[in-house]
Design a protein around this motif. Structure first.
Motif, PDB file in Angstrom:
ATOM      1  N   LEU A  46       0.825  -1.211   0.000  1.00  0.00           N
ATOM      2  CA  LEU A  46       0.000   0.000   0.000  1.00  0.00           C
ATOM      3  C   LEU A  46       0.857   1.258   0.000  1.00  0.00           C
ATOM      4  O   LEU A  46       0.494   2.269  -0.608  1.00  0.00           O
ATOM      5  N   THR A  47       1.991   1.194   0.676  1.00  0.00           N
ATOM      6  CA  THR A  47       2.880   2.360   0.721  1.00  0.00           C
ATOM      7  C   THR A  47       3.593   2.567  -0.606  1.00  0.00           C
ATOM      8  O   THR A  47       3.745   3.697  -1.071  1.00  0.00           O
ATOM      9  N   GLN A  48       4.034   1.491  -1.233  1.00  0.00           N
ATOM     10  CA  GLN A  48       4.733   1.609  -2.506  1.00  0.00           C
ATOM     11  C   GLN A  48       3.855   2.214  -3.589  1.00  0.00           C
ATOM     12  O   GLN A  48       4.349   2.902  -4.477  1.00  0.00           O
ATOM     13  N   SER A  49       2.560   1.966  -3.506  1.00  0.00           N
ATOM     14  CA  SER A  49       1.648   2.540  -4.498  1.00  0.00           C
ATOM     15  C   SER A  49       1.154   3.923  -4.095  1.00  0.00           C
ATOM     16  O   SER A  49       0.288   4.480  -4.768  1.00  0.00           O
ATOM     17  N   SER A  50       1.699   4.470  -2.994  1.00  0.00           N
ATOM     18  CA  SER A  50       1.358   5.802  -2.465  1.00  0.00           C
ATOM     19  C   SER A  50      -0.057   5.887  -1.917  1.00  0.00           C
ATOM     20  O   SER A  50      -0.499   6.962  -1.513  1.00  0.00           O
TER      21      SER A  50
ATOM     22  N   LEU B 170      -1.401   4.351   0.910  1.00  0.00           N
ATOM     23  CA  LEU B 170      -1.462   4.481   2.362  1.00  0.00           C
ATOM     24  C   LEU B 170      -1.091   5.881   2.854  1.00  0.00           C
ATOM     25  O   LEU B 170      -1.801   6.435   3.706  1.00  0.00           O
ATOM     26  N   PRO B 171      -0.015   6.521   2.353  1.00  0.00           N
ATOM     27  CA  PRO B 171       0.300   7.875   2.836  1.00  0.00           C
ATOM     28  C   PRO B 171      -0.821   8.882   2.570  1.00  0.00           C
ATOM     29  O   PRO B 171      -1.168   9.674   3.457  1.00  0.00           O
ATOM     30  N   PHE B 172      -1.389   8.865   1.372  1.00  0.00           N
ATOM     31  CA  PHE B 172      -2.462   9.818   1.065  1.00  0.00           C
ATOM     32  C   PHE B 172      -3.740   9.480   1.823  1.00  0.00           C
ATOM     33  O   PHE B 172      -4.499  10.380   2.199  1.00  0.00           O
TER      34      PHE B 172
ATOM     35  N   GLY C 258     -11.362  -0.368   9.123  1.00  0.00           N
ATOM     36  CA  GLY C 258      -9.915  -0.436   9.305  1.00  0.00           C
ATOM     37  C   GLY C 258      -9.525  -1.071  10.624  1.00  0.00           C
ATOM     38  O   GLY C 258      -8.557  -1.836  10.701  1.00  0.00           O
ATOM     39  N   SER C 259     -10.285  -0.764  11.680  1.00  0.00           N
ATOM     40  CA  SER C 259      -9.997  -1.355  12.991  1.00  0.00           C
ATOM     41  C   SER C 259     -10.161  -2.868  12.947  1.00  0.00           C
ATOM     42  O   SER C 259      -9.347  -3.610  13.520  1.00  0.00           O
TER      43      SER C 259
ATOM     44  N   THR D  21      -9.640  -2.162   1.701  1.00  0.00           N
ATOM     45  CA  THR D  21      -8.761  -1.588   0.680  1.00  0.00           C
ATOM     46  C   THR D  21      -9.516  -0.784  -0.374  1.00  0.00           C
ATOM     47  O   THR D  21      -9.107   0.333  -0.705  1.00  0.00           O
ATOM     48  N   PRO D  22     -10.624  -1.283  -0.944  1.00  0.00           N
ATOM     49  CA  PRO D  22     -11.371  -0.430  -1.882  1.00  0.00           C
ATOM     50  C   PRO D  22     -11.867   0.858  -1.242  1.00  0.00           C
ATOM     51  O   PRO D  22     -11.913   1.907  -1.897  1.00  0.00           O
ATOM     52  N   TYR D  23     -12.231   0.784   0.027  1.00  0.00           N
ATOM     53  CA  TYR D  23     -12.664   1.984   0.740  1.00  0.00           C
ATOM     54  C   TYR D  23     -11.511   2.985   0.843  1.00  0.00           C
ATOM     55  O   TYR D  23     -11.697   4.200   0.698  1.00  0.00           O
ATOM     56  N   MET D  24     -10.317   2.475   1.105  1.00  0.00           N
ATOM     57  CA  MET D  24      -9.140   3.339   1.151  1.00  0.00           C
ATOM     58  C   MET D  24      -8.916   4.038  -0.184  1.00  0.00           C
ATOM     59  O   MET D  24      -8.633   5.244  -0.228  1.00  0.00           O
TER      60      MET D  24
END
Length: 699
Positions: A392-396, A398-400, A453-454, A467-470
């Motif tokens: 998730l971080t590599q695809s940017s 998670l940070p956004f 997420g929790s 993940t789709p929600y993210m």
């Protein structure tokens, strides 16, 4: 909404009188009653605005722009869904070399419970009529030995019923093979899912650029192995645990109502839809008791009851705040009470193991039970791995996502404190306000994604929902000028005009993200489509071929649940267990059949198998000699713990077993194993034994 409707109705008499009193254009409509906020405006400035000539073609241009925006957005949404479905189809073909396989090899690719779903779809196509096919599924005694099941209710087979009807009604049987039609529906629903994500992000942000970014993030962060698994299929089509997800949605709406962030009438309309859907599902699923004892029904009923007790009081008063707190605790207490009462008066067995599993999962209880520990060892029920967050971080993404979630959460907290202090929320929010937390739809999705997420932090399988929600929420945020404006308000930005900068960033940031994703991940996607893979499992093909050629039609096979699902699909023979985990009786069967990999005597195993009328036993070498899995999660280790053959914790009592592991001992062909079992077929992976009906004891 009620106040706005009342105000509009109050203006109607003036509008009508202006229209009746003038034969020409209704110029007097400009002199309607103005809102209070406009009474203190400068008259000269207002006159200047009113005297400004309005171009006649401006409305047409506006309508054309809106139409073009909607048309392009809808076209992009539909195209995204279609392209994703085509991509899945192409990837599936490359991964399994599907079109070049024989029918048996194609069916083997359906593993676990997905094999059972497809087998029932095949049964519907073989039935002489739709009515007869449904009857055979609802009174099914040809799948599990000594057990008649309602497969439609137990496995939520409505998607298979619909697929079989569509296949025959559309004349597809003359054009396409059943398996291609079936997986085509699955891929098509995945495309609809992507289109829905696109539209959701588009509606929230106001720009279809957010929808494009959502789709890009979703495709990059998908999980390819999920495509053929039952969890994706059941979730997208008809998920048997869907009422638990609706329960989270109801909780989100309840919190919106508690903090007066949404109009209660709208929220309670949704509650009515929930109740209607539950009772309709209860009837259509042959009076499924799991829906009546679900927490969703108890929560919604409690909310509807407390609404009847609420009094109309002026908002912001001390008594109103006290009543809000009382109402919150009343809803919680009523929900628990109603759920307990429903479980007392409604006979139910479904999903009873789930509560036990959650108790063990959260450390509230300890158990040596094989089924519970086996469920805990399943990858989808463990906590997410670091690899998941790394991707998730590599695809940017998670940070956004964290950035958007943080800004929206802080803004939402501000709104809640404003409400607690008695300040009213503005009816219309402008970009200059920088209060994204005052939008009810944003707050709803924030609460919902926090809840999901929790749970995903505890159960890895829920990442398929989270993940789709993210993707949707992160794309909405970076494409929304309101979010950037909210951030600039906090930073007190003065060097650059904040509105202009917010508009620029809402276009520039997603564009940069999209270009970087295209540059880095598009070549990988193309590689997946061009790289030929081969599904090679000759041992399983040989086993299924032997069963279809050599085994009697009335034979009953015993073995691991995953293998039994494949046998049911590929051969149609009856089995002793199924890879279905929502029924206590089937779970108990699975545990008993798994004893063939424990340190039990030949006589014990024989008694277990004959109690289920099994004629053949299949031992899998991969389970018997299992290595490389997580420590303590091998089937044979879990069986040893449950049977007391190993010490698990300090103070445990050790029950020494004088017998070797059955799956090893039975291969040696010496007494007493040969007295009970006769080997009739074997290859590198499977050993098939006929269970003797007449026992001849040899020395």
């Amino acid at each position: 909404m009620c106040r706005e409707i009342g105000k509009e109705r109050g203006e109607w008499p003036e509008v009508l009188s202006a229209e009746v009193g003038s034969k020409g254009p209704t110029v007097d409509l400009r002199h309607r009653k103005k809102p209070k906020s406009s009474e203190n405006k400068d008259p000269a400035k207002e006159e200047k605005v009113n005297d400004t000539p309005i171009p006649e073609r401006a409305p047409k241009h506006v309508l054309f722009q809106r139409f073009a925006k909607i048309f392009i957005g809808c076209l992009a949404a539909i195209t995204s869904g279609m392209m994703y479905a085509l991509y899945l189809s192409a990837y599936h073909e490359r991964k399994f070399w599907f079109s070049n396989r024989q029918e048996l090899e194609r069916e083997i690719t359906f593993q676990g419970d997905s094999a059972i779903y497809y087998s029932y779809y095949k049964d519907m196509l073989k039935a002489p009529s739709f009515e007869r096919g449904v009857y055979e599924l609802t009174h099914n005694n040809k799948t599990v030995s000594l057990k008649t099941i309602n497969a439609v209710q137990q496995m939520s087979l409505y998607p298979e019923l619909i697929a079989s009807v569509l296949y025959q009604a559309t004349g597809s049987n003359e054009i396409i093979e059943p398996v291609y039609f079936y997986i085509g529906i699955v891929f098509g629903l995945q495309g609809i899912y992507v289109t829905a994500l696109f539209v959701t992000s588009w509606l929230m942000s106001g720009t279809w650029l957010a929808g494009m970014l959502t789709v890009a993030w979703f495709i990059i962060n998908r999980f390819c192995y999920l495509l053929m698994s039952a969890s994706t299929y059941t979730f997208v089509m008809m998920w048997e645990y869907s009422h638990y997800l609706l329960f989270l949605q109801a909780v989100s709406l309840f919190l919106l109502d508690v903090f007066s962030l949404e109009q209660s009438d709208k929220v309670h309309e949704v509650y009515k839809i929930y109740i209607f859907s539950l009772f309709l599902g209860y009837l259509l699923q042959f009076e499924n008791p799991a829906l009546l004892v679900s927490p969703l029904l108890s929560l919604v009923t409690a909310l509807m009851l407390t609404k009847c007790l609420q009094l109309n009081m002026k908002k912001g008063t001390f008594i109103a705040k006290i009543m809000k707190v009382i109402n919150f605790y009343l809803v919680c207490a009523l929900t628990v009470t109603l759920n307990v009462l429903m479980k007392m008066f409604v006979p139910h067995k479904e999903n009873g193991h789930m509560l036990k599993f959650l108790e063990v999962k959260f450390g509230l209880n300890m158990t040596k039970n094989f089924t519970m520990n086996w469920l805990l060892c399943q990858e989808s029920l463990q906590t997410p791995s670091q690899d998941f967050f790394l991707r998730l971080t590599q695809s940017s993404l998670l940070p956004f996502y964290i950035l958007v979630l943080t800004i929206c959460l802080l803004s939402m907290v501000q709104v809640i404190f404003r409400r607690i202090n008695g300040k009213s929320v503005k009816e219309s929010i402008t970009l200059e306000d920088g209060r994204i937390g005052e939008r009810p739809e944003v707050i709803y999705h924030i609460i919902h994604t926090v809840l999901l997420g929790s749970l995903a932090m505890v159960i890895e399988g829920l990442k398929y929902i989270w993940t789709p929600y993210m993707c949707m929420l992160a794309a909405f945020g970076v494409c929304s000028p309101e979010l950037w404006m909210t951030l600039f308000k906090w930073l007190r930005l003065r060097t650059v005009h904040p509105i202009l900068l917010a508009l620029i960033l809402s276009m520039a940031v997603p564009t940069i993200i999209g270009l970087s994703l295209w540059k880095e991940f598009f070549p990988r996607l193309m590689t997946e489509l061009t790289e030929l893979q081969e599904f090679y499992d000759p041992d399983t093909v040989e086993l299924m071929t032997w069963i279809k050629r050599q085994a009697p039609l009335a034979a009953v096979f015993a073995g691991s649940p995953q293998l039994m699902g494949a046998i049911k699909l590929c051969t149609g023979w009856m089995v002793t267990s199924l890879p279905v985990y929502n029924d206590d009786d089937l779970l108990k069967r699975n545990e008993n059949i798994y004893q063939i990999y424990s340190k039990r005597s030949a006589e014990d195993i024989y008694k277990i198998l004959t109690s289920y009328k099994a004629n053949y036993l299949i031992v899998e070498d991969a389970i018997c000699n299992e290595v490389g899995t997580m420590r303590g999660c091998r089937v044979k280790d879990l069986l040893d713990v449950a049977n007391g053959h190993v010490v698990c914790e300090e103070g445990d009592k050790l029950t020494h077993s004088k017998y070797g592991r059955f799956c090893h001992e039975v291969k040696i062909n010496y007494s007493p194993y040969v007295n009970y079992f006769t080997r009739v077929y074997w290859n590198r992976s499977y050993f098939v034994y006929k269970i003797n009906t007449v026992i001849s004891f040899q020395s």
